[in-house]
Design a protein around this motif. Structure first.
Motif, PDB file in Angstrom:
ATOM      1  N   ALA A 102       0.966  -0.948  -0.184  1.00 53.55           N
ATOM      2  CA  ALA A 102      -0.071   0.012   0.062  1.00 53.55           C
ATOM      3  C   ALA A 102       0.918   1.236   0.251  1.00 53.55           C
ATOM      4  O   ALA A 102       1.047   1.904   1.044  1.00 53.55           O
ATOM      5  N   PRO A 103       1.514   1.520  -1.155  1.00 53.46           N
ATOM      6  CA  PRO A 103       2.421   2.466  -1.270  1.00 53.46           C
ATOM      7  C   PRO A 103       1.964   3.856  -0.762  1.00 53.46           C
ATOM      8  O   PRO A 103       0.858   4.410  -0.836  1.00 53.46           O
ATOM      9  N   GLY A 104       2.608   4.517   0.450  1.00 52.94           N
ATOM     10  CA  GLY A 104       1.912   5.818   0.791  1.00 52.94           C
ATOM     11  C   GLY A 104       1.324   5.618   2.217  1.00 52.94           C
ATOM     12  O   GLY A 104       0.793   6.697   2.900  1.00 52.94           O
ATOM     13  N   ALA A 105       0.834   4.437   2.379  1.00 50.53           N
ATOM     14  CA  ALA A 105      -0.092   4.364   3.601  1.00 50.53           C
ATOM     15  C   ALA A 105       0.695   3.905   4.824  1.00 50.53           C
ATOM     16  O   ALA A 105       1.479   3.056   4.680  1.00 50.53           O
ATOM     17  N   ARG A 106       0.474   4.608   6.086  1.00 53.48           N
ATOM     18  CA  ARG A 106       1.224   4.416   7.070  1.00 53.48           C
ATOM     19  C   ARG A 106       0.193   4.187   8.214  1.00 53.48           C
ATOM     20  O   ARG A 106      -0.982   4.873   8.270  1.00 53.48           O
ATOM     21  N   LEU A 107       0.592   3.392   9.177  1.00 56.90           N
ATOM     22  CA  LEU A 107      -0.185   2.778  10.208  1.00 56.90           C
ATOM     23  C   LEU A 107       0.440   2.969  11.519  1.00 56.90           C
ATOM     24  O   LEU A 107       1.497   2.855  11.620  1.00 56.90           O
ATOM     25  N   VAL A 108      -0.391   3.640  12.426  1.00 54.91           N
ATOM     26  CA  VAL A 108       0.099   3.974  13.948  1.00 54.91           C
ATOM     27  C   VAL A 108      -0.302   2.684  14.576  1.00 54.91           C
ATOM     28  O   VAL A 108      -1.357   2.321  14.790  1.00 54.91           O
ATOM     29  N   SER A 109       0.736   1.791  15.269  1.00 55.04           N
ATOM     30  CA  SER A 109       0.562   0.847  16.119  1.00 55.04           C
ATOM     31  C   SER A 109       1.431   0.581  17.179  1.00 55.04           C
ATOM     32  O   SER A 109       2.142   1.539  17.488  1.00 55.04           O
ATOM     33  N   ASN A 110       1.544  -0.715  17.639  1.00 56.70           N
ATOM     34  CA  ASN A 110       2.536  -1.019  18.828  1.00 56.70           C
ATOM     35  C   ASN A 110       3.392  -2.109  18.311  1.00 56.70           C
ATOM     36  O   ASN A 110       2.924  -2.961  17.442  1.00 56.70           O
ATOM     37  N   LEU A 111       4.642  -2.196  18.685  1.00 61.56           N
ATOM     38  CA  LEU A 111       5.716  -3.198  18.378  1.00 61.56           C
ATOM     39  C   LEU A 111       6.043  -3.905  19.775  1.00 61.56           C
ATOM     40  O   LEU A 111       6.299  -3.469  20.744  1.00 61.56           O
ATOM     41  N   VAL A 112       5.866  -5.281  19.462  1.00 59.12           N
ATOM     42  CA  VAL A 112       6.025  -6.159  20.472  1.00 59.12           C
ATOM     43  C   VAL A 112       7.283  -7.267  20.153  1.00 59.12           C
ATOM     44  O   VAL A 112       7.357  -7.462  19.152  1.00 59.12           O
ATOM     45  N   GLY A 113       7.645  -7.993  21.104  1.00 63.56           N
ATOM     46  CA  GLY A 113       8.514  -9.225  20.675  1.00 63.56           C
ATOM     47  C   GLY A 113      10.037  -8.681  20.581  1.00 63.56           C
ATOM     48  O   GLY A 113      10.631  -9.559  19.864  1.00 63.56           O
ATOM     49  N   ILE A 114      10.401  -7.670  21.081  1.00 65.18           N
ATOM     50  CA  ILE A 114      11.710  -7.255  20.715  1.00 65.18           C
ATOM     51  C   ILE A 114      12.160  -6.094  22.166  1.00 65.18           C
ATOM     52  O   ILE A 114      11.172  -5.644  22.867  1.00 65.18           O
ATOM     53  N   ASN A 115      13.297  -6.261  22.439  1.00 67.76           N
ATOM     54  CA  ASN A 115      13.813  -5.521  23.480  1.00 67.76           C
ATOM     55  C   ASN A 115      13.762  -3.798  22.859  1.00 67.76           C
ATOM     56  O   ASN A 115      14.039  -3.732  21.709  1.00 67.76           O
ATOM     57  N   ALA A 116      13.134  -2.969  23.743  1.00 69.88           N
ATOM     58  CA  ALA A 116      12.687  -1.753  23.118  1.00 69.88           C
ATOM     59  C   ALA A 116      14.119  -1.237  22.790  1.00 69.88           C
ATOM     60  O   ALA A 116      14.064  -0.538  21.649  1.00 69.88           O
ATOM     61  N   GLU A 117      15.289  -1.224  23.143  1.00 65.49           N
ATOM     62  CA  GLU A 117      16.483  -0.303  22.850  1.00 65.49           C
ATOM     63  C   GLU A 117      16.938  -1.141  21.300  1.00 65.49           C
ATOM     64  O   GLU A 117      17.800  -0.617  20.749  1.00 65.49           O
ATOM     65  N   ASP A 118      16.325  -2.202  21.003  1.00 61.36           N
ATOM     66  CA  ASP A 118      16.828  -2.820  19.705  1.00 61.36           C
ATOM     67  C   ASP A 118      16.097  -2.468  18.511  1.00 61.36           C
ATOM     68  O   ASP A 118      16.193  -2.724  17.387  1.00 61.36           O
ATOM     69  N   VAL A 119      15.130  -1.657  18.777  1.00 64.95           N
ATOM     70  CA  VAL A 119      13.980  -1.207  17.709  1.00 64.95           C
ATOM     71  C   VAL A 119      14.918  -0.109  16.811  1.00 64.95           C
ATOM     72  O   VAL A 119      15.465   0.536  17.271  1.00 64.95           O
ATOM     73  N   GLU A 120      14.755  -0.275  15.258  1.00 62.66           N
ATOM     74  CA  GLU A 120      15.227   0.622  14.456  1.00 62.66           C
ATOM     75  C   GLU A 120      14.527   1.215  13.585  1.00 62.66           C
ATOM     76  O   GLU A 120      13.806   0.576  12.955  1.00 62.66           O
TER      77      GLU A 120
END
Length: 153
Positions: A102-120
């Motif tokens: 879906a080019p150009g479409a962005r969604l606000v959500s949450n990310l789980v299953g990872i240490n917060a400091e490892d998100v990039e």
């Protein structure tokens, strides 16, 4: 000095409720079936999230809701350390993701299953679902399995 946050957690689903209208109901109905979609203009093909009654490109009211592959790329994120409901300690990572398919479409959500400091920014993620009030499912994301990780799993 690097901060250590620990694992990103789910927000408690029993605290989350949604409302729908004619522009958003198809998104939530497909989510209830564990399918990810985005609003696409039926005339010019422009994707838009959040859905709006009229296409911002051509002003057409026609909407279609194609099923998407359920993968995305992290565009932006934050690390939060307090529950928005109780103020108690809780590490969660709100993200804005670019939706694949879906080019150009962005969604606000949450990310789980990872240490917060490892998100990039730029990391690949895949869809999962968090049950919330009234039988709805909230789309959330987890780090996507790479080919190498998938083979060893």
């Amino acid at each position: 000095m690097s901060l250590q946050y620990g694992p990103a957690e789910l927000l408690p689903g029993d605290k989350i409720s949604i409302t729908t209208d004619t522009s958003t109901e198809p998104f939530w109905s497909m989510a209830r079936e564990r399918k990810l979609t985005a609003c696409q203009c039926g005339a010019c093909g422009h994707f838009r999230m959040p859905p709006t009654p009229y296409c911002p490109e051509c002003q057409c009211p026609d909407m279609i809701w194609p099923e998407l592959p359920g993968t995305a790329t992290v565009f932006s994120f934050a690390i939060c350390t307090r529950s928005p409901y109780s103020g108690e300690p809780l590490v969660y990572v709100p993200v804005v993701v670019d939706l694949d398919g879906a080019p150009g479409a962005r969604l606000v959500s949450n990310l789980v299953g990872i240490n917060a400091e490892d998100v990039e920014i730029g990391m690949k993620v895949s869809i999962d679902w968090n049950p919330i009030r009234d039988g709805w499912l909230l789309p959330i994301f987890r780090p996507a399995l790479t080919e190498e990780r998938h083979e060893t799993a």
